[in-house]
Each structure stands twice: as C-alpha cells, then as structure tokens.
Design a protein around this motif. Structure first.
Motif, PDB file in Angstrom:
ATOM      1  N   LEU A  32      48.571  21.656  37.855  1.00 40.56           N
ATOM      2  CA  LEU A  32      48.353  23.031  37.392  1.00 40.56           C
ATOM      3  C   LEU A  32      48.762  24.040  38.470  1.00 40.56           C
ATOM      4  CD1 LEU A  32      47.499  25.085  35.324  1.00 40.56           C
ATOM      5  CD2 LEU A  32      45.099  24.718  36.008  1.00 40.56           C
ATOM      6  N   ARG A  33      48.488  23.740  39.727  1.00 40.99           N
ATOM      7  CA  ARG A  33      48.892  24.674  40.790  1.00 40.99           C
ATOM      8  C   ARG A  33      50.404  24.813  40.838  1.00 40.99           C
ATOM      9  NH1 ARG A  33      44.784  22.462  45.442  1.00 40.99           N
ATOM     10  NH2 ARG A  33      42.966  22.676  44.122  1.00 40.99           N
ATOM     11  N   MET A  34      51.103  23.704  40.701  1.00 41.31           N
ATOM     12  CA  MET A  34      52.565  23.776  40.717  1.00 41.31           C
ATOM     13  C   MET A  34      53.078  24.560  39.517  1.00 41.31           C
ATOM     14  SD  MET A  34      53.492  19.985  42.244  1.00 41.31           S
ATOM     15  CE  MET A  34      55.265  20.289  42.270  1.00 41.31           C
ATOM     16  N   GLU A  35      52.428  24.380  38.364  1.00 41.09           N
ATOM     17  CA  GLU A  35      52.827  25.111  37.160  1.00 41.09           C
ATOM     18  C   GLU A  35      52.549  26.610  37.307  1.00 41.09           C
ATOM     19  OE1 GLU A  35      52.588  24.285  32.362  1.00 41.09           O
ATOM     20  OE2 GLU A  35      51.160  23.294  33.691  1.00 41.09           O
ATOM     21  N   LEU A  36      51.401  26.961  37.893  1.00 44.95           N
ATOM     22  CA  LEU A  36      51.071  28.368  38.127  1.00 44.95           C
ATOM     23  C   LEU A  36      52.081  29.019  39.060  1.00 44.95           C
ATOM     24  CD1 LEU A  36      47.208  28.011  38.593  1.00 44.95           C
ATOM     25  CD2 LEU A  36      48.343  29.320  36.771  1.00 44.95           C
ATOM     26  N   THR A  86      48.030  38.075  35.856  1.00 42.55           N
ATOM     27  CA  THR A  86      46.603  37.835  36.094  1.00 42.55           C
ATOM     28  C   THR A  86      46.284  36.386  35.734  1.00 42.55           C
ATOM     29  OG1 THR A  86      45.927  38.409  33.843  1.00 42.55           O
ATOM     30  CG2 THR A  86      46.084  40.223  35.449  1.00 42.55           C
ATOM     31  N   ALA A  87      45.104  35.938  36.155  1.00 48.36           N
ATOM     32  CA  ALA A  87      44.661  34.584  35.811  1.00 48.36           C
ATOM     33  C   ALA A  87      44.551  34.435  34.292  1.00 48.36           C
ATOM     34  CB  ALA A  87      43.331  34.284  36.487  1.00 48.36           C
ATOM     35  N   SER A  88      44.093  35.471  33.613  1.00 45.80           N
ATOM     36  CA  SER A  88      43.955  35.408  32.148  1.00 45.80           C
ATOM     37  C   SER A  88      45.313  35.307  31.465  1.00 45.80           C
ATOM     38  CB  SER A  88      43.211  36.636  31.627  1.00 45.80           C
ATOM     39  OG  SER A  88      41.900  36.659  32.128  1.00 45.80           O
ATOM     40  N   GLN A  89      46.279  36.077  31.936  1.00 44.43           N
ATOM     41  CA  GLN A  89      47.628  36.004  31.355  1.00 44.43           C
ATOM     42  C   GLN A  89      48.229  34.622  31.549  1.00 44.43           C
ATOM     43  OE1 GLN A  89      49.336  39.241  33.583  1.00 44.43           O
ATOM     44  NE2 GLN A  89      49.016  40.723  31.928  1.00 44.43           N
ATOM     45  N   LEU A  90      48.056  34.076  32.753  1.00 41.40           N
ATOM     46  CA  LEU A  90      48.592  32.742  33.033  1.00 41.40           C
ATOM     47  C   LEU A  90      47.868  31.681  32.209  1.00 41.40           C
ATOM     48  CD1 LEU A  90      48.997  33.184  36.873  1.00 41.40           C
ATOM     49  CD2 LEU A  90      50.865  32.787  35.252  1.00 41.40           C
ATOM     50  N   ALA A  91      46.570  31.850  32.023  1.00 39.88           N
ATOM     51  CA  ALA A  91      45.807  30.899  31.215  1.00 39.88           C
ATOM     52  C   ALA A  91      46.338  30.870  29.779  1.00 39.88           C
ATOM     53  CB  ALA A  91      44.326  31.267  31.222  1.00 39.88           C
ATOM     54  N   THR A 112      42.566  28.614  35.877  1.00 41.30           N
ATOM     55  CA  THR A 112      43.696  29.283  36.523  1.00 41.30           C
ATOM     56  C   THR A 112      43.223  30.132  37.693  1.00 41.30           C
ATOM     57  OG1 THR A 112      43.644  31.082  34.897  1.00 41.30           O
ATOM     58  CG2 THR A 112      45.190  29.266  34.472  1.00 41.30           C
ATOM     59  N   SER A 113      42.076  30.788  37.550  1.00 43.42           N
ATOM     60  CA  SER A 113      41.544  31.608  38.630  1.00 43.42           C
ATOM     61  C   SER A 113      41.221  30.748  39.856  1.00 43.42           C
ATOM     62  CB  SER A 113      40.294  32.349  38.145  1.00 43.42           C
ATOM     63  OG  SER A 113      39.786  33.179  39.160  1.00 43.42           O
ATOM     64  N   HIS A 116      42.456  27.776  40.706  1.00 40.39           N
ATOM     65  CA  HIS A 116      43.656  27.209  41.331  1.00 40.39           C
ATOM     66  C   HIS A 116      44.529  28.292  41.978  1.00 40.39           C
ATOM     67  CE1 HIS A 116      42.959  23.051  40.423  1.00 40.39           C
ATOM     68  NE2 HIS A 116      42.655  23.362  39.177  1.00 40.39           N
ATOM     69  N   LEU A 117      44.503  29.510  41.451  1.00 42.48           N
ATOM     70  CA  LEU A 117      45.204  30.608  42.126  1.00 42.48           C
ATOM     71  C   LEU A 117      44.569  30.900  43.480  1.00 42.48           C
ATOM     72  CD1 LEU A 117      45.816  32.927  39.063  1.00 42.48           C
ATOM     73  CD2 LEU A 117      47.610  31.979  40.538  1.00 42.48           C
ATOM     74  N   ARG A 118      43.248  30.858  43.545  1.00 40.94           N
ATOM     75  CA  ARG A 118      42.577  31.075  44.833  1.00 40.94           C
ATOM     76  C   ARG A 118      42.919  29.966  45.824  1.00 40.94           C
ATOM     77  NH1 ARG A 118      38.317  32.287  41.378  1.00 40.94           N
ATOM     78  NH2 ARG A 118      37.183  30.395  41.987  1.00 40.94           N
ATOM     79  N   ARG A 119      43.040  28.731  45.340  1.00 41.75           N
ATOM     80  CA  ARG A 119      43.431  27.621  46.223  1.00 41.75           C
ATOM     81  C   ARG A 119      44.873  27.821  46.713  1.00 41.75           C
ATOM     82  NH1 ARG A 119      40.258  26.614  48.827  1.00 41.75           N
ATOM     83  NH2 ARG A 119      41.292  24.732  49.556  1.00 41.75           N
ATOM     84  N   LEU A 120      45.751  28.256  45.828  1.00 41.49           N
ATOM     85  CA  LEU A 120      47.136  28.538  46.238  1.00 41.49           C
ATOM     86  C   LEU A 120      47.177  29.652  47.275  1.00 41.49           C
ATOM     87  CD1 LEU A 120      48.962  28.319  42.788  1.00 41.49           C
ATOM     88  CD2 LEU A 120      49.369  26.824  44.761  1.00 41.49           C
TER      89      LEU A 120
END
Length: 197
Positions: free
Chosen positions: A27-31, A42-47, A57-58, A60-64
């Motif tokens: 999922l991180r690679m996809e994001l 935004t995380a919602s748009q990506l979700a 998504t939120s 994994h975005l923070r982890r990225l």
C-alpha cells in the motif's frame, strides 16, 4: 566550498536499509506511485482512488513521511484537510540490499522488487486494455518489444547505463505545458539473464 549538487540527485532517492523498510509495503508503494503520478492529494482522496480506508491511507502516509518519501503540501489544503505530495520523482535500488546481513532488510528488498514487477505488469495490462481509447499517433508510438542478446555481465551493465543515459537525455526534450499532444509516458527496462536449457 561545496560541490554543486546534481539535479538528478535531488529527484531520485537512493534507498538504504532504513528507508527501504519504510517503503517496502504494497500500500505504501501504491500511495507513493499515486502521488508521483497524479500529484498532491489527501488521505481520503487516495483511499477512494485505491479502494482503501482513509485510516489505512493516513497511517501509511505518515509512515512514508517518517522515512522522507512524502511531505505535507499545505499550499493545497483548506481548513483541516491535510494534503500530501511526493518528495522525489523516483528511487534508486542498490542490489547490496538483497545481501544485507539483516534478514528483515533482505525480505524488504525482495518484497520491494516484486511489487515493482507487479506494478509494471499492471501498467502494461492497463495499456493493452485501454489502447483503443488513445489516438492512432499514440498507438503507433507505443512499444512492447523484447530482445534476447548474448552478453557478458560487463556488457549487460554497460547496456543498462547506456539506456538510462538515453532516457535521461529526453528530459531536456520534454515539451512545455503548451504542447497539446504531450502526455506522460512510462518506460520500463528489464535486463536479466536466462538459462536456455
């Protein structure tokens, strides 16, 4: 006096063991691909785009972000919306990661490479399934060739470097925003040995 920085070094992030562990998750690679391809979101748009929950998504975005792959894009936000953007255009993978002493790093390296291969397969399948939607000029300009050569490891490495230099040279030829028929294109290169028996 500091050496001038190569602009390409600013666009490409070289993976080390720590950053690889932060990225090597499907999922991180996809994001990250979505942010590079489509721009800030935004995380919602990506979700919604990826069929995931906004909580996932939120997270994994923070982890990225913790590993330096994405950052806030406050110029896009309104109110409490948190927008994200990719920091780099791509990553550089070091084969030494596959031989790291830490089995967790080796596993992350293997997962990363398999996710890259899965993405390439998906992109080619999408192109084949939608090529009829593109103009005749774009259908003629596409390519799905493969070649078999007999090379030494040194010649294969030379070929890889030559292909990369050629592709990089086309950045200087990229048309500005006013070219009506300009599109982003994906170029995949794969060079690997095969047994013939």
């Amino acid at each position: 006096m500091d050496e001038p920085t190569d602009p390409q070094d600013l666009r490409i992030h070289s993976l080390d063991a720590r950053s690889l562990r932060g990225l090597a998750h499907p999922l991180r690679m996809e994001l990250l691909r979505a942010l590079r391809r489509d721009g800030p979101a935004t995380a919602s748009q990506l979700a919604a785009k990826l069929g995931e929950s906004s909580g996932a998504t939120s997270y994994h975005l923070r982890r990225l972000a913790a590993h330096g792959f994405v950052e806030d894009a406050p110029e896009h936000g309104k109110g409490r919306e948190r927008w994200w953007k990719a920091v780099h255009e791509g990553v550089r993978f070091d084969d030494a990661l596959l031989k790291d002493r830490d089995p967790e790093v080796r596993g992350a390296a293997d997962l990363f490479l398999h996710e890259v291969a899965n993405n390439h397969t998906s992109e080619i399948a999408t192109w084949l399934g939608t090529r009829g939607d593109w103009s005749e000029a774009w259908r003629r300009a596409s390519d799905t060739s493969d070649w078999t050569l007999r090379l030494t490891p040194e010649l294969a490495e030379e070929l890889v470097h030559t292909m990369h230099e050629l592709l990089e040279s086309y950045r200087a030829k990229e048309p500005g925003g006013g070219a009506p028929d300009a599109e982003r294109v994906r170029v995949h290169t794969h060079v690997f040995p095969v047994h013939t028996d």
